[in-house]
Design a protein around this motif. Structure first.
Motif, PDB file in Angstrom:
ATOM      1  N   VAL A 191      -5.069  24.289  12.390  1.00  0.00           N
ATOM      2  CA  VAL A 191      -5.310  22.859  12.194  1.00  0.00           C
ATOM      3  C   VAL A 191      -3.957  22.156  12.264  1.00  0.00           C
ATOM      4  O   VAL A 191      -3.060  22.483  11.482  1.00  0.00           O
ATOM      5  N   THR A 218     -11.508  30.518  19.595  1.00  0.00           N
ATOM      6  CA  THR A 218     -10.573  31.265  18.767  1.00  0.00           C
ATOM      7  C   THR A 218     -11.154  32.652  18.522  1.00  0.00           C
ATOM      8  O   THR A 218     -12.012  33.099  19.299  1.00  0.00           O
ATOM      9  N   ILE A 233      -7.469  20.722  16.385  1.00  0.00           N
ATOM     10  CA  ILE A 233      -7.683  22.161  16.186  1.00  0.00           C
ATOM     11  C   ILE A 233      -7.292  22.830  17.497  1.00  0.00           C
ATOM     12  O   ILE A 233      -7.838  22.526  18.555  1.00  0.00           O
ATOM     13  N   HIS A 255     -13.518  16.233  17.084  1.00  0.00           N
ATOM     14  CA  HIS A 255     -13.803  17.506  17.762  1.00  0.00           C
ATOM     15  C   HIS A 255     -15.254  17.625  18.189  1.00  0.00           C
ATOM     16  O   HIS A 255     -16.009  18.410  17.607  1.00  0.00           O
ATOM     17  N   ASP A 314     -16.226  30.429  18.794  1.00  0.00           N
ATOM     18  CA  ASP A 314     -15.778  29.030  18.835  1.00  0.00           C
ATOM     19  C   ASP A 314     -15.942  28.367  17.470  1.00  0.00           C
ATOM     20  O   ASP A 314     -16.975  28.538  16.818  1.00  0.00           O
ATOM     21  N   VAL A 315     -14.945  27.575  17.084  1.00  0.00           N
ATOM     22  CA  VAL A 315     -15.161  26.653  15.964  1.00  0.00           C
ATOM     23  C   VAL A 315     -16.159  25.626  16.512  1.00  0.00           C
ATOM     24  O   VAL A 315     -15.869  24.981  17.525  1.00  0.00           O
ATOM     25  N   HIS A 363     -17.049  27.971   8.888  1.00  0.00           N
ATOM     26  CA  HIS A 363     -17.227  26.545   9.207  1.00  0.00           C
ATOM     27  C   HIS A 363     -18.673  26.102   9.052  1.00  0.00           C
ATOM     28  O   HIS A 363     -19.569  26.880   9.352  1.00  0.00           O
ATOM     29  N   THR A 418      -8.303  29.459  12.242  1.00  0.00           N
ATOM     30  CA  THR A 418      -8.301  28.075  12.692  1.00  0.00           C
ATOM     31  C   THR A 418      -6.907  27.486  12.520  1.00  0.00           C
ATOM     32  O   THR A 418      -6.360  27.516  11.416  1.00  0.00           O
ATOM     33  N   THR A 444     -14.091  24.795  19.864  1.00  0.00           N
ATOM     34  CA  THR A 444     -12.715  25.223  20.147  1.00  0.00           C
ATOM     35  C   THR A 444     -12.662  26.746  20.086  1.00  0.00           C
ATOM     36  O   THR A 444     -12.963  27.334  19.031  1.00  0.00           O
TER      37      THR A 444
END
Ligand code: GLU
Length: 314
Positions: free
Chosen positions: A118, A245, A208, A239, A230-231, A192, A116, A243
């Protein structure tokens, strides 16, 4: 004299019957996900301590690489580590080139963790390429996020010297450094939701950054332990959407030096209280008993193998 001798004899005779085995689990920074995970495991193990005589305690540490090295030298019995670092340690590649840890053994692959990035929204970083010329924290030496960020750098043709500043702050220090504008962003490989990123996004406007593109595609092709994910959206301020990743699994590891009984007890304590375990952290939301066996890159410890066989999971 006689009295003393018999007291000593009684003490000597009674010690073995009550002697407990102490086990310690190495984790990560206290605001990450490893630390509460170690706590959740010890809580279940200690519930049975009267019967099993095994007492579990948890230690905050520098993360994956530190945990593996410290298990290797016998100062930790268990540790949580990223599956990429477990793979490298077990095979003697990457970060562990020439330093293979043969006695490293898997216990279970607990939950996914995602790399992640940030950042401060005002730093205007929208892709991995944008970090050039910025102040970015990779992680303390010994952290898994530093190791994976450097793997990503190598694949993306980015050098540490391309950054204005490559930070080595510990995980727990990263959110404050971001808030105080000492850094533009930080890499964290973590499950998460995590308190660390909640803290950051509650104190500064955070973005992010999606980690996508050719270098990530080729990383996933090249290495068996990376997968896209995904986050999740809706867990950090600002958010609402997921997202994209990539990530690994957070794996509980141990070594051949740890007794079958201790490892068996740890696995049993978690699996026989699986529903209560899952409630102990939201990062465990999607895990199943079967998923605990996906993403193991070191051989299973015999104590774990015994339990999985008995439970019909293998
Ligand atoms: N994956 C991180 C590391 O190995 C630790 C994450 C956490 O503490 O939850 O350094």
């Amino acid at each position: 004299m006689k009295k003393l001798a018999s007291a000593a004899l009684i003490a000597a005779l009674s010690v073995p019957a009550f002697s407990a085995e102490f086990i310690t689990i190495g984790t990560g920074g206290v605001t990450g996900t490893y630390y509460p995970t170690g706590g959740a495991i010890c809580r279940l193990v200690n519930k049975l301590k009267k019967q099993t005589k095994i007492r579990c305690s948890v230690e905050s540490t520098g993360g994956s690489v530190y945990n593996i090295n410290t298990i290797k030298n016998g100062e930790l019995d268990f540790g949580i580590a990223q599956s990429d670092t477990v793979y490298q340690a077990s095979k003697g590649t990457g970060k562990f080139k020439g330093k293979q840890v043969k006695k490293l053994k898997s216990v279970m692959a607990i939950y996914p963790e995602l790399l992640t990035l940030v950042t401060r929204r005002s730093s205007n970083i929208n892709s991995i390429a944008d970090i050039k010329g910025k102040r970015i924290n990779l992680g303390n030496p010994g952290s898994g996020n530093e190791a994976t960020a450097l793997t990503l750098f190598a694949e993306s043709g980015i050098k540490k010297s391309d950054l204005k500043f490559a930070g080595a702050l510990k995980a727990a220090e990263m959110p404050d450094a971001l808030r105080d504008n000492k850094i533009d962003g930080y890499f964290y490989m973590v499950g998460h939701p995590t308190a660390n990123i909640k803290d950051a996004s509650n104190s500064v406007d955070v973005k992010i950054v999606p980690l996508t593109g050719a270098s990530i595609d080729s990383l996933i092709k090249k290495y068996p332990y990376f997968a896209k994910a995904d986050v999740p959206g809706g867990i950090y301020k600002g958010h609402p959407q997921g997202t994209p990743t990539f990530g690994v699994k957070a794996v509980l590891v141990t070594s051949d030096d740890v007794s079958d009984k201790a490892v068996y007890t740890v696995v049993k304590s978690i699996l026989e209280n699986f529903d209560s375990f899952k409630r102990l952290h939201p990062a465990y939301k999607n895990i199943t008993k079967k998923s605990l066996l996906d993403g193991l890159s070191a051989p299973l410890h015999p104590g774990a193998l015994k339990y999985y066989k008995e439970a019909g999971l293998l």
